[in-house]
Scaffold this active site. Sequence first.
Site, PDB file in Angstrom:
ATOM      1  N   SER A 146       0.844  -1.189   0.000  1.00 32.90           N
ATOM      2  CA  SER A 146       0.000   0.000   0.000  1.00 32.90           C
ATOM      3  C   SER A 146       0.881   1.241   0.000  1.00 32.90           C
ATOM      4  O   SER A 146       1.996   1.220   0.548  1.00 32.90           O
ATOM      5  CB  SER A 146      -0.902   0.014   1.234  1.00 32.90           C
ATOM      6  OG  SER A 146      -1.530   1.265   1.399  1.00 32.90           O
ATOM      7  N   TYR A 159      -2.233   0.224  10.234  1.00 33.44           N
ATOM      8  CA  TYR A 159      -2.272  -0.300   8.870  1.00 33.44           C
ATOM      9  C   TYR A 159      -1.016   0.119   8.102  1.00 33.44           C
ATOM     10  O   TYR A 159      -0.330  -0.711   7.496  1.00 33.44           O
ATOM     11  CB  TYR A 159      -3.526   0.178   8.155  1.00 33.44           C
ATOM     12  CG  TYR A 159      -3.633  -0.302   6.727  1.00 33.44           C
ATOM     13  CD1 TYR A 159      -3.922  -1.633   6.454  1.00 33.44           C
ATOM     14  CD2 TYR A 159      -3.427   0.561   5.657  1.00 33.44           C
ATOM     15  CE1 TYR A 159      -4.010  -2.098   5.149  1.00 33.44           C
ATOM     16  CE2 TYR A 159      -3.521   0.112   4.351  1.00 33.44           C
ATOM     17  CZ  TYR A 159      -3.808  -1.217   4.100  1.00 33.44           C
ATOM     18  OH  TYR A 159      -3.888  -1.670   2.807  1.00 33.44           O
TER      19      TYR A 159
END
Length: 270
Positions: A146, A159
């Site tokens: 990501s 995250y």
Amino acid sequence: MDLGLKGRRALVTGSSSGIGAGIAEVLADEGATLFVHGRDAQRTEAIAARLRKKNVEVHSVLGDLGSDAGAHSVIKAVLDRLGGVDILVNNAGGSGVHGNPAWFDVSLDTWLNGYSQNVGAIVRLCHAFVPGMQQRGWGRIVNIGSGSGMQPLATIPHYGASKAALNNLTLSLSKALSHTGITVNTISPGAILTPALEAWIRDLARQLNWGDDWATIERRYTTEFFPLPVARIGRVEDIGNMVALIASDRCSYVTGANIRVDCGHASAVN
């Protein structure tokens, strides 16, 4: 393009929807033998059934890869059916929370669960499938990262931190597997049009009075709200195409890399 993946055995985790389903579809188009994975039986089998229409061998498996028991059940199903995998695409994961919680609103338990889902799951699967790749002298491990792993936000900190750990894991593992015929790479998507993202953008468009025409909404989103050099949002096949290329022998000289498929959004060089 024929990438030479026909008959290669691939497990794509988290492939019952979204980016994972797009990756599985591209690999099916290239003739790979597939294991589709998810947690929802109906959605997972629906994707598997759709891919079987491409005249390739497709199986489905359910399990929570964030736990030892869940991962073991997935691993056993794959080994029992295929004897191993040649291509391991680690796509499953997520934040485990709704919305964008502030830093101090994320509990330690949520941090630990996020690491188990986004890092621990990959470790579990690599321990299971890498020995077979080593014996055969060929393998591909593709981790889906990501942009937040390179460019963290003030929100959902667990995250971004777990995705940064994933980038580190990729490089470390690629070195550990030197001279084995196995490559290990990360692909970091940017904004990719999944049903969840489209729903969120359409809600934003209503708030900003952009109308209902998707072409207009997409252009305004990528020029006014989330500026990109190309005035469109990425599609799942953009990620799938890159996975297939990295999994092929055409990219046998690429390992330990973090490949951004984000239309240049992240400010980090890599």
